[in-house]
Design a protein around this motif. Sequence first.
Motif, PDB file in Angstrom:
ATOM      1  N   GLY A   9       0.795  -1.231   0.000  1.00 36.52           N
ATOM      2  CA  GLY A   9       0.000   0.000   0.000  1.00 36.52           C
ATOM      3  C   GLY A   9       0.822   1.273   0.000  1.00 36.52           C
ATOM      4  N   GLU A  10       2.145   1.170  -0.181  1.00 40.93           N
ATOM      5  CA  GLU A  10       3.009   2.357  -0.117  1.00 40.93           C
ATOM      6  C   GLU A  10       2.713   3.363  -1.220  1.00 40.93           C
ATOM      7  OE1 GLU A  10       7.267   0.982   0.668  1.00 40.93           O
ATOM      8  OE2 GLU A  10       6.157  -0.880   0.432  1.00 40.93           O
ATOM      9  N   ASN A  11       2.605   2.867  -2.441  1.00 40.54           N
ATOM     10  CA  ASN A  11       2.312   3.720  -3.595  1.00 40.54           C
ATOM     11  C   ASN A  11       1.714   2.823  -4.674  1.00 40.54           C
ATOM     12  OD1 ASN A  11       2.581   5.301  -6.069  1.00 40.54           O
ATOM     13  ND2 ASN A  11       3.910   6.661  -4.889  1.00 40.54           N
ATOM     14  N   GLU A  12       0.399   2.740  -4.699  1.00 44.14           N
ATOM     15  CA  GLU A  12      -0.282   1.775  -5.569  1.00 44.14           C
ATOM     16  C   GLU A  12      -0.060   2.067  -7.055  1.00 44.14           C
ATOM     17  OE1 GLU A  12      -4.367   1.042  -4.574  1.00 44.14           O
ATOM     18  OE2 GLU A  12      -3.942   0.907  -2.429  1.00 44.14           O
ATOM     19  N   ALA A  13      -0.052   3.346  -7.428  1.00 39.91           N
ATOM     20  CA  ALA A  13       0.143   3.695  -8.842  1.00 39.91           C
ATOM     21  C   ALA A  13       1.526   3.265  -9.319  1.00 39.91           C
ATOM     22  CB  ALA A  13      -0.041   5.192  -9.037  1.00 39.91           C
ATOM     23  N   LEU A  14       2.531   3.475  -8.478  1.00 36.82           N
ATOM     24  CA  LEU A  14       3.900   3.090  -8.807  1.00 36.82           C
ATOM     25  C   LEU A  14       4.026   1.569  -8.887  1.00 36.82           C
ATOM     26  CD1 LEU A  14       6.569   4.591  -9.325  1.00 36.82           C
ATOM     27  CD2 LEU A  14       7.097   4.350  -6.893  1.00 36.82           C
ATOM     28  N   PHE A  16       1.661  -0.628  -9.543  1.00 39.75           N
ATOM     29  CA  PHE A  16       0.932  -1.120 -10.712  1.00 39.75           C
ATOM     30  C   PHE A  16       1.749  -0.929 -11.987  1.00 39.75           C
ATOM     31  CE2 PHE A  16      -2.723  -0.252 -13.818  1.00 39.75           C
ATOM     32  CZ  PHE A  16      -2.887  -1.591 -14.117  1.00 39.75           C
ATOM     33  N   SER A  17       2.353   0.250 -12.134  1.00 32.72           N
ATOM     34  CA  SER A  17       3.162   0.526 -13.321  1.00 32.72           C
ATOM     35  C   SER A  17       4.419  -0.341 -13.345  1.00 32.72           C
ATOM     36  CB  SER A  17       3.548   2.004 -13.362  1.00 32.72           C
ATOM     37  OG  SER A  17       4.107   2.334 -14.607  1.00 32.72           O
ATOM     38  N   GLU A  18       4.983  -0.625 -12.173  1.00 30.42           N
ATOM     39  CA  GLU A  18       6.154  -1.502 -12.094  1.00 30.42           C
ATOM     40  C   GLU A  18       5.801  -2.888 -12.629  1.00 30.42           C
ATOM     41  OE1 GLU A  18       9.457  -3.136  -8.852  1.00 30.42           O
ATOM     42  OE2 GLU A  18       7.427  -2.629  -8.185  1.00 30.42           O
ATOM     43  N   ILE A  19       4.648  -3.417 -12.231  1.00 28.66           N
ATOM     44  CA  ILE A  19       4.212  -4.729 -12.709  1.00 28.66           C
ATOM     45  C   ILE A  19       4.039  -4.722 -14.220  1.00 28.66           C
ATOM     46  CG2 ILE A  19       2.276  -6.366 -12.727  1.00 28.66           C
ATOM     47  CD1 ILE A  19       1.902  -5.730  -9.740  1.00 28.66           C
ATOM     48  N   LYS A  20       3.404  -3.677 -14.756  1.00 25.48           N
ATOM     49  CA  LYS A  20       3.191  -3.598 -16.206  1.00 25.48           C
ATOM     50  C   LYS A  20       4.513  -3.563 -16.960  1.00 25.48           C
ATOM     51  CE  LYS A  20       0.249  -0.083 -16.444  1.00 25.48           C
ATOM     52  NZ  LYS A  20      -0.719   0.845 -17.105  1.00 25.48           N
ATOM     53  N   SER A  21       5.478  -2.831 -16.427  1.00 22.25           N
ATOM     54  CA  SER A  21       6.783  -2.720 -17.095  1.00 22.25           C
ATOM     55  C   SER A  21       7.520  -4.054 -17.113  1.00 22.25           C
ATOM     56  CB  SER A  21       7.643  -1.658 -16.393  1.00 22.25           C
ATOM     57  OG  SER A  21       7.053  -0.386 -16.502  1.00 22.25           O
ATOM     58  N   VAL A  22       7.491  -4.779 -15.988  1.00 27.42           N
ATOM     59  CA  VAL A  22       8.189  -6.066 -15.912  1.00 27.42           C
ATOM     60  C   VAL A  22       7.445  -7.131 -16.714  1.00 27.42           C
ATOM     61  CG1 VAL A  22       8.955  -7.913 -14.358  1.00 27.42           C
ATOM     62  CG2 VAL A  22       9.254  -5.523 -13.694  1.00 27.42           C
TER      63      VAL A  22
END
Length: 337
Positions: A9-14, A16-22
Amino acid sequence: MKFVLLISGENEALAFSEIKSVAAIFDPAAKIRKRKRLILLSSGLIGEGKAIQMQARLAFTRSTGLLLFSCSRKLLNKKIEIFDWASVYSSSFSVRIKGISGKESRIALLERRIGGKIFDILQAKGIKPRVRLEFPKTEIEFFFLGNTAFCAKIIAVQKEDFEVRAPRYRPGFSPVSMSPKLCRCMVNLSGAAAGKKIFDPFCGTGGILIEAGLMGLKIEGSDIDAEMIGKCRKNLKFFKLSARISVADASKISGRKDYVVCDLPYGVSSYLSEKKKFLYPKFTRALSSHLGERAVLCIKKGEDEQLIKKGFKELKIIKSFSYYIHKSMTKKIIVIE
């Protein structure tokens, strides 16, 4: 295959985008949806092995599970009764519930009830099931979001102990170093696959390079401060990583740099070779000429954002995130192509 990933829950937008990039490294066509802190990933190319590799890279994802089924809460009992639990059971199992508010005793009671049903189903098939709450071979988790229940077999969890790599524990210390978790996330946002090279032109004591190196990427860094370069070399040696490191001006980049990841100095405790209003545009002008694929920059939120853009030629910001550090500091993570 379909997977369920639980983000922190630290930074959900970050996260989510990290998962998409990997995920795009393994399957550019993967379909990814966000349901609060639950990420649903569907891919024809990502199997269990690659999903485990993904989890090993991710910084802000707590666990990855193979999606067994999803249904409305009303149909959950029926789904549990008809699902082939023997196909996923191995040696021992546990059941965990997430997404339900209330007393722990109520959640524990529901876990026992569902676990009991699965136990009886396995036993009816001639299996001698074993319940093991700690380190089970088969970890079943139920996630409740609104009226929907998701059931997954957990295949990988976050095992990285980022704290042991915190700046204060490195032999080459600097008070302005970023946290290892944020460094890793930034490297992942670059979309660089294992074996590709990450270049950090403001490498400081090497925080970004350490995380990239530990993920199996090639690493190269420079900094205009010779003292920082000395500390960086000491830290890389400590983590048994090799890299091309040099004292150099970030505004004079030479050669193609496919993936650039860096935390720009902002001048409070960090060393600046010249004022930011000159340094930042000079750096991004150089980046415009030499960037091959993607850059991920960390800057101070506010006026620094405009200074960065002054040097843009053909560069374009494709993603941007705010990241809270403390009450007087919020950083901006920007992804550039």
